[in-house]
Enzyme design. Structure first.
Site, PDB file in Angstrom:
ATOM      1  N   HIS A  55       5.851  -5.169  11.694  1.00 46.64           N
ATOM      2  CA  HIS A  55       5.183  -3.879  11.861  1.00 46.64           C
ATOM      3  C   HIS A  55       4.929  -3.635  13.342  1.00 46.64           C
ATOM      4  O   HIS A  55       3.806  -3.431  13.797  1.00 46.64           O
ATOM      5  CB  HIS A  55       3.873  -3.853  11.053  1.00 46.64           C
ATOM      6  CG  HIS A  55       3.468  -2.476  10.605  1.00 46.64           C
ATOM      7  ND1 HIS A  55       2.584  -1.697  11.304  1.00 46.64           N
ATOM      8  CD2 HIS A  55       3.837  -1.737   9.528  1.00 46.64           C
ATOM      9  CE1 HIS A  55       2.411  -0.535  10.658  1.00 46.64           C
ATOM     10  NE2 HIS A  55       3.176  -0.546   9.580  1.00 46.64           N
TER      11      HIS A  55
ATOM     12  N   HIS B 113       0.850  -1.197   0.000  1.00 45.39           N
ATOM     13  CA  HIS B 113       0.000   0.000   0.000  1.00 45.39           C
ATOM     14  C   HIS B 113       0.879   1.238   0.000  1.00 45.39           C
ATOM     15  O   HIS B 113       2.096   1.145   0.144  1.00 45.39           O
ATOM     16  CB  HIS B 113      -0.979  -0.025   1.173  1.00 45.39           C
ATOM     17  CG  HIS B 113      -0.360   0.090   2.529  1.00 45.39           C
ATOM     18  ND1 HIS B 113       0.493  -0.859   3.044  1.00 45.39           N
ATOM     19  CD2 HIS B 113      -0.466   1.047   3.489  1.00 45.39           C
ATOM     20  CE1 HIS B 113       0.858  -0.506   4.261  1.00 45.39           C
ATOM     21  NE2 HIS B 113       0.314   0.650   4.551  1.00 45.39           N
TER      22      HIS B 113
ATOM     23  N   HIS C 275      -7.582  -1.380   5.336  1.00 45.94           N
ATOM     24  CA  HIS C 275      -6.589  -0.491   5.941  1.00 45.94           C
ATOM     25  C   HIS C 275      -6.872   0.992   5.674  1.00 45.94           C
ATOM     26  O   HIS C 275      -5.971   1.822   5.723  1.00 45.94           O
ATOM     27  CB  HIS C 275      -5.191  -0.881   5.414  1.00 45.94           C
ATOM     28  CG  HIS C 275      -4.071  -0.198   6.130  1.00 45.94           C
ATOM     29  ND1 HIS C 275      -3.961  -0.169   7.500  1.00 45.94           N
ATOM     30  CD2 HIS C 275      -3.001   0.491   5.664  1.00 45.94           C
ATOM     31  CE1 HIS C 275      -2.867   0.512   7.842  1.00 45.94           C
ATOM     32  NE2 HIS C 275      -2.274   0.930   6.746  1.00 45.94           N
TER      33      HIS C 275
ATOM     34  N   ASP D  50       5.615   4.907   5.018  1.00 49.76           N
ATOM     35  CA  ASP D  50       6.580   3.993   5.661  1.00 49.76           C
ATOM     36  C   ASP D  50       6.754   2.692   4.874  1.00 49.76           C
ATOM     37  O   ASP D  50       7.579   1.851   5.238  1.00 49.76           O
ATOM     38  CB  ASP D  50       6.198   3.703   7.129  1.00 49.76           C
ATOM     39  CG  ASP D  50       4.807   3.120   7.307  1.00 49.76           C
ATOM     40  OD1 ASP D  50       3.884   3.515   6.553  1.00 49.76           O
ATOM     41  OD2 ASP D  50       4.623   2.275   8.201  1.00 49.76           O
ATOM     42  N   HIS D  51       6.017   2.552   3.780  1.00 51.80           N
ATOM     43  CA  HIS D  51       6.169   1.362   2.934  1.00 51.80           C
ATOM     44  C   HIS D  51       6.766   1.684   1.561  1.00 51.80           C
ATOM     45  O   HIS D  51       7.111   0.773   0.822  1.00 51.80           O
ATOM     46  CB  HIS D  51       4.814   0.657   2.765  1.00 51.80           C
ATOM     47  CG  HIS D  51       4.285   0.124   4.064  1.00 51.80           C
ATOM     48  ND1 HIS D  51       4.281  -1.218   4.379  1.00 51.80           N
ATOM     49  CD2 HIS D  51       3.791   0.759   5.159  1.00 51.80           C
ATOM     50  CE1 HIS D  51       3.785  -1.375   5.604  1.00 51.80           C
ATOM     51  NE2 HIS D  51       3.485  -0.201   6.095  1.00 51.80           N
TER      52      HIS D  51
ATOM     53  N   ASP E  25      -0.481  -3.907   5.737  1.00 57.13           N
ATOM     54  CA  ASP E  25      -1.174  -3.400   6.925  1.00 57.13           C
ATOM     55  C   ASP E  25      -2.669  -3.645   6.781  1.00 57.13           C
ATOM     56  O   ASP E  25      -3.245  -3.438   5.712  1.00 57.13           O
ATOM     57  CB  ASP E  25      -0.954  -1.890   7.070  1.00 57.13           C
ATOM     58  CG  ASP E  25       0.489  -1.552   7.429  1.00 57.13           C
ATOM     59  OD1 ASP E  25       1.317  -2.469   7.467  1.00 57.13           O
ATOM     60  OD2 ASP E  25       0.760  -0.357   7.664  1.00 57.13           O
TER      61      ASP E  25
END
Ligand SMILES: [Zn+2]
Length: 307
Positions: free
Chosen positions: A269, A63, A140, A67-68, A211
């Site tokens: 995570h 996604h 999410h 942070d990804h 997530d």
């Protein structure tokens, strides 16, 4: 087949946990690395491993939260400097291609190789003779996906040495023997192919979730996985918070692994609120539901053996 955790933290980098990044190392299988998510600093983490960026063949982005993906343009750029010439396939949600191409364009970054983008949707997103990758839409707040990577079964190997000791000459007949057929040789001997083929091995399954809130159907998606990688942003008493922030708890992840009858669960995570001691407690509470659970730390590497 190996998983190497490059970043296991949630949201922001912490001293002991970088943000999301995970390598599926398929060196024996196809001399390639598949990367799952690429948070900021992922290329620095890679420098501390034996992974060579030019071997990264595919990148799967679950996604578009920063942070990804904040590490992706930098990684792609460095890969070019480091002699990467083979194309890279990038699988991600709608918007990822814009983000990457714009980042490269405004920074005048030219890559020595081509990028191919594949937009994610539910179902099969990649398939060849060796692997199938399937996608599931998660819960999410923004589009987030899980990936199920299934390896094809390995056929038994023809035992050529054994055939040679019986003076059975190589030729088209080997094909029939390999299929396990009964074969009559020119000298009249009859042999059974089944006696000359090693045992076959079941392909391995790895399911990597992005997530997400807890979802009932995740266990079906991850059914019979050798390893499940699932987020675990909150502890078992924080289910309400987890729901409010579109994340999962330790025990929700464990429940998915249990229902999926998986062999192993890796939790990732992990919030920076949990230091080493508290992280151990997270592991313990997940183990109450699914005993073979491990909280991943940065640079943990796990082998995925044939069963
Ligand atoms: Zn997120």
């Amino acid at each position: 087949m190996e998983l190497e955790f490059l970043g296991t933290g949630a949201g922001v980098p912490a001293k002991h946990r970088n943000v999301s990044g995970l390598a599926l190392k398929l060196l024996d299988e196809r001399n390639a690395i598949w990367l799952f998510d690429c948070g900021e600093g992922t290329q620095m983490q890679i420098l501390r491993t034996t992974i060579r960026p030019r071997k990264i063949e595919k990148i799967f982005i679950s996604h578009l939260h920063g942070d990804h993906i904040f590490g992706l343009p930098g990684l792609l750029s460095s890969r070019s400097f480091q002699g990467g010439e083979e194309p890279v396939e990038i699988y991600g949600p709608v918007g990822l291609e814009d983000y990457v191409r714009t980042s490269l364009q405004v920074t005048k970054t030219r890559l020595a190789y081509s990028l191919k983008f594949i937009e994610l949707s539910e179902g099969v997103i990649f398939k060849d003779k060796q692997f199938i990758v399937e996608c599931m839409l998660l819960d999410h707040g923004i589009a987030s996906y899980g990936f199920r990577v299934s390896e094809a079964d390995h056929e038994g190997m023809l035992q050529v040495d054994k055939l040679a000791t019986l003076d059975i000459p190589a030729g088209p007949i080997y094909g029939k023997i390999k299929q396990g057929q009964k074969v009559t040789l020119s000298d009249g001997r009859v042999i059974d192919g089944k006696d000359f083929v090693g045992s076959s091995k079941k392909g391995r399954i790895v399911t990597i979730f992005g997530d997400t809130r807890f979802m009932e159907k995740s266990s079906q998606f991850a059914k019979d996985s050798d390893v499940i990688v699932h987020e675990s942003t909150f502890n078992k008493d924080e289910a309400k918070l987890a729901r409010a922030y579109f994340h999962s708890t330790t025990q929700q992840a464990a429940l998915i692994a249990k229902k999926a009858q998986a062999k192993k669960l890796m939790l990732t995570h992990i919030s920076a609120r949990y230091l080493a001691k508290e992280a151990k407690e997270l592991e313990e509470e997940a183990k109450e539901i699914f005993p073979n659970t491990q909280i991943a730390k940065d640079f943990d590497s796990i082998d995925i053996p044939f069963s």
